[in-house]
Scaffold this active site. Structure first.
Site, PDB file in Angstrom:
ATOM      1  N   HIS A 116      41.359  32.416  36.790  1.00 50.62           N
ATOM      2  CA  HIS A 116      40.861  31.613  36.312  1.00 50.62           C
ATOM      3  C   HIS A 116      39.311  31.675  36.092  1.00 50.62           C
ATOM      4  CE1 HIS A 116      39.060  30.078  39.988  1.00 50.62           C
ATOM      5  NE2 HIS A 116      40.134  30.568  40.520  1.00 50.62           N
ATOM      6  N   GLU A 164      38.034  32.115  22.732  1.00 55.26           N
ATOM      7  CA  GLU A 164      39.266  32.195  23.077  1.00 55.26           C
ATOM      8  C   GLU A 164      40.337  31.744  22.298  1.00 55.26           C
ATOM      9  OE1 GLU A 164      37.839  31.278  27.743  1.00 55.26           O
ATOM     10  OE2 GLU A 164      38.796  29.840  26.724  1.00 55.26           O
ATOM     11  N   CYS A 176      40.650  30.923  31.235  1.00 51.92           N
ATOM     12  CA  CYS A 176      39.231  30.148  31.609  1.00 51.92           C
ATOM     13  C   CYS A 176      39.691  29.088  32.277  1.00 51.92           C
ATOM     14  CB  CYS A 176      38.603  29.602  30.072  1.00 51.92           C
ATOM     15  SG  CYS A 176      36.986  29.331  30.569  1.00 51.92           S
TER      16      CYS A 176
END
Length: 184
Positions: A121, A16, A102
């Site tokens: 999420h 990420e 995340c």
């Protein structure tokens, strides 16, 4: 040129963080990475990232966007850091973008920044009962006002491209996206 802060915490999700940093920089966004502690940050799968600076050096600066990478325990470190919390509150109050992917939307939710907003999420990272004022949805990326959330590592590219479009427009996003799929 838009400026974005990406705080880096021990145990972050490297896919990420690197995807966000890389795609925004490809789109000519100034990205500042700032470590919560030492500039060398070990990610959740052992990759070591070297931050541009430490958070104390930039915590009082204004950015167009603050983006939190997820991963555990990285997202918990971000959520618990008083400097990150103050930074998020200040940027949100100033009308700047706040974004998290995340497990990191937990940091936004714990400050009430997801109240009366739709957000996504990583499955299990947020419990709807703990944050009843947020509308938690199962979607890759959710933009609600100046708050952007992403589901997880598998959606990191979509998340980063959405951030780029918000900062630099759809033409820039298209150019970066095309460059990712065409042979050099």
């Amino acid at each position: 040129m838009p400026r974005v802060l990406v705080p880096l915490a021990e145990g972050l999700e490297e896919l990420e963080a690197v995807t966000i940093i890389d795609l925004l920089r490809r789109g000519e966004v100034e990205v500042v990475t700032a470590a919560l502690g030492a500039r060398e940050v070990t990610a959740s799968h052992g990759t070591v990232l070297v931050a541009d600076t430490d958070l104390d050096a930039v915590v009082d600066e204004q950015f167009d966007m603050v983006v939190l990478p997820g991963g555990l325990p990285g997202a918990d470190h971000l959520d618990q850091d008083p400097r990150v919390r103050a930074l998020l509150q200040r940027h949100h109050a100033a009308g700047a973008y706040t974004a998290a992917i995340c497990a990191a939307p937990k940091a936004l939710a714990s400050l009430g920044l997801l109240d009366e907003r739709r957000a996504t999420h990583y499955p299990g990272a947020l419990n709807a009962a703990d944050f009843p004022r947020a509308e938690l949805v199962d979607a890759p990326v959710v933009i609600d006002g100046k708050v952007v959330t992403g589901r997880g590592p598998g959606t990191a590219m979509d998340f980063a491209l959405e951030l780029l479009e918000l900062l630099q427009g759809s033409e820039c996003r298209a150019q970066v996206e095309t460059g990712l799929t065409r042979a050099a």
